[in-house]
Design an enzyme around this catalytic site. Structure first.
Site, PDB file in Angstrom:
ATOM      1  N   ILE A  64      25.828  14.524  -1.033  1.00 36.00           N
ATOM      2  CA  ILE A  64      24.683  15.223  -0.438  1.00 36.00           C
ATOM      3  C   ILE A  64      24.053  16.180  -1.444  1.00 36.00           C
ATOM      4  O   ILE A  64      22.834  16.360  -1.468  1.00 36.00           O
ATOM      5  CB  ILE A  64      25.087  15.960   0.860  1.00 36.00           C
ATOM      6  CG1 ILE A  64      23.858  16.365   1.655  1.00 36.00           C
ATOM      7  CG2 ILE A  64      25.963  17.170   0.572  1.00 36.00           C
ATOM      8  CD1 ILE A  64      23.056  15.221   2.186  1.00 36.00           C
TER       9      ILE A  64
ATOM     10  N   SER B 101      32.541  22.880  -8.589  1.00 38.01           N
ATOM     11  CA  SER B 101      33.135  21.701  -7.981  1.00 38.01           C
ATOM     12  C   SER B 101      34.455  21.390  -8.656  1.00 38.01           C
ATOM     13  O   SER B 101      34.595  21.589  -9.865  1.00 38.01           O
ATOM     14  CB  SER B 101      32.197  20.503  -8.101  1.00 38.01           C
ATOM     15  OG  SER B 101      32.757  19.349  -7.520  1.00 38.01           O
TER      16      SER B 101
ATOM     17  N   LYS C  95      24.821  21.446   6.719  1.00 31.60           N
ATOM     18  CA  LYS C  95      25.305  21.187   8.070  1.00 31.60           C
ATOM     19  C   LYS C  95      26.551  20.280   8.016  1.00 31.60           C
ATOM     20  O   LYS C  95      26.700  19.505   7.056  1.00 31.60           O
ATOM     21  CB  LYS C  95      24.211  20.562   8.935  1.00 31.60           C
ATOM     22  CG  LYS C  95      23.791  19.144   8.525  1.00 31.60           C
ATOM     23  CD  LYS C  95      24.685  18.065   9.129  1.00 31.60           C
ATOM     24  CE  LYS C  95      24.476  16.743   8.509  1.00 31.60           C
ATOM     25  NZ  LYS C  95      25.423  15.727   8.965  1.00 31.60           N
TER      26      LYS C  95
END
Length: 306
Positions: A13, A35, A88
């Protein structure tokens, strides 16, 4: 001068949506990436979040990690005085996002809990159309192929991973935007693979505005035409939102809409929030998911394999 923003969690995403949206927005520039597995060329990369907060560039943080690990990162971000954008679903539980929201409010930090489907081009026109009519029924059909859209993402099948509610919550975010007010889940059936902790399909029976029936069918096993539709019957007419809100029709007649730009719109909205020192954190879609898990009847189905 543009605002430096750091993206945390360099997965699909982030690469598909967040990084291009930031690159195309003159109000922001990518300052760093955090990350454990992915990196981004041209900026500092960190594998440790605490080290990033201590040594990395200033500016807002965009959290794109799985929801199960967001609470600690969000609270540390807020404690560092940084504005926060959250992909989300905003957290693994209602309790977590309520804690995050309260911390941001107390610290005077901007919190934007994003629902990207609310920025689809048909959503605002649909809300305006519905506001002038008496709604009679809503039907949601959200069917897609998990192997196509979420390859190799084992976390979605683990506790806190949401399963089919990861895309299904997009439909619920549109529903709660176009049909404001209380919506209650009366019953739900959750189809859970024998080797997973979260559902691969779900059917929800809800009620809006006290009497309006809302039916939702989510399915991640669909290999045919991918379907993300919401149909609203109101005052004798039928509004259809197709392709997740990218298309709109009234009684079968298409409505002209601008081009889809959900994530660019998210970052434009975030820039406005940062400038105004305001937050935008609505938990209604997450609440409907939680209610579905609370009242839902679980049915075991065949194991899932990639």
């Amino acid at each position: 001068m543009s605002i430096p923003v750091t993206v945390v969690g360099i997965g699909k995403i982030a690469r598909d949506q967040h990084l291009p949206a930031i690159a195309g927005n003159p109000d922001f520039h990518l300052a760093a990436a955090v990350s454990r597995h992915g990196t981004v060329e041209g900026v500092p990369n960190f594998t440790d979040f605490d080290r990033f907060l201590a040594e990395g560039p200033a500016g807002p943080v965009a959290l794109c990690t799985p929801p199960s690990v967001r609470l600690e990162m969000a609270l540390k971000t807020i404690a560092a005085g940084r504005d926060l954008l959250i992909e989300k679903p905003p957290a693994a539980t209602l309790g977590e996002i309520e804690t995050i929201s309260a911390a941001a409010r107390d610290a005077g930090v901007v919190l934007f809990a994003t629902w990207h489907s609310r920025f689809a081009p048909a959503v605002a026109p649909a809300r305006a159309w519905i506001a002038e009519r008496k709604v009679e029924r809503v039907t949601i059909t959200w069917k897609e192929d998990v192997r196509r859209w979420h390859p190799g993402q084992a976390w979605i099948w683990q506790p806190g991973g949401f399963g089919v509610f990861d895309p299904g919550i997009n439909a619920l975010s549109i529903l709660t935007e176009i049909l404001p007010g209380a919506i209650h889940v009366g019953a739900a059936t959750l189809e859970v693979p024998q080797n997973c902790a979260t559902p691969i399909a779900a059917q929800l029976a809800m009620t809006a505005r006290g009497t309006v029936p809302v039916a939702a069918a989510f399915d991640w096993r669909h290999e045919g035409v991918q379907t993300w539709d919401i149909e609203v019957e109101a005052s004798g007419q039928r509004l259809t939102l197709g392709m997740g809100g990218a298309q709109m029709a009234i009684d079968g007649t298409p409505v002209d809409l601008p081009a889809e730009a959900e994530y660019p719109e998210i970052y434009r909205h975030f820039a406005r929030l940062v400038a105004a020192r305001e937050s935008d954190a609505d938990f209604a879609p997450l609440r409907l998911c939680a209610d579905a898990f609370l009242v839902g009847r679980q049915v075991a189905v065949a194991p899932f394999t990639e």
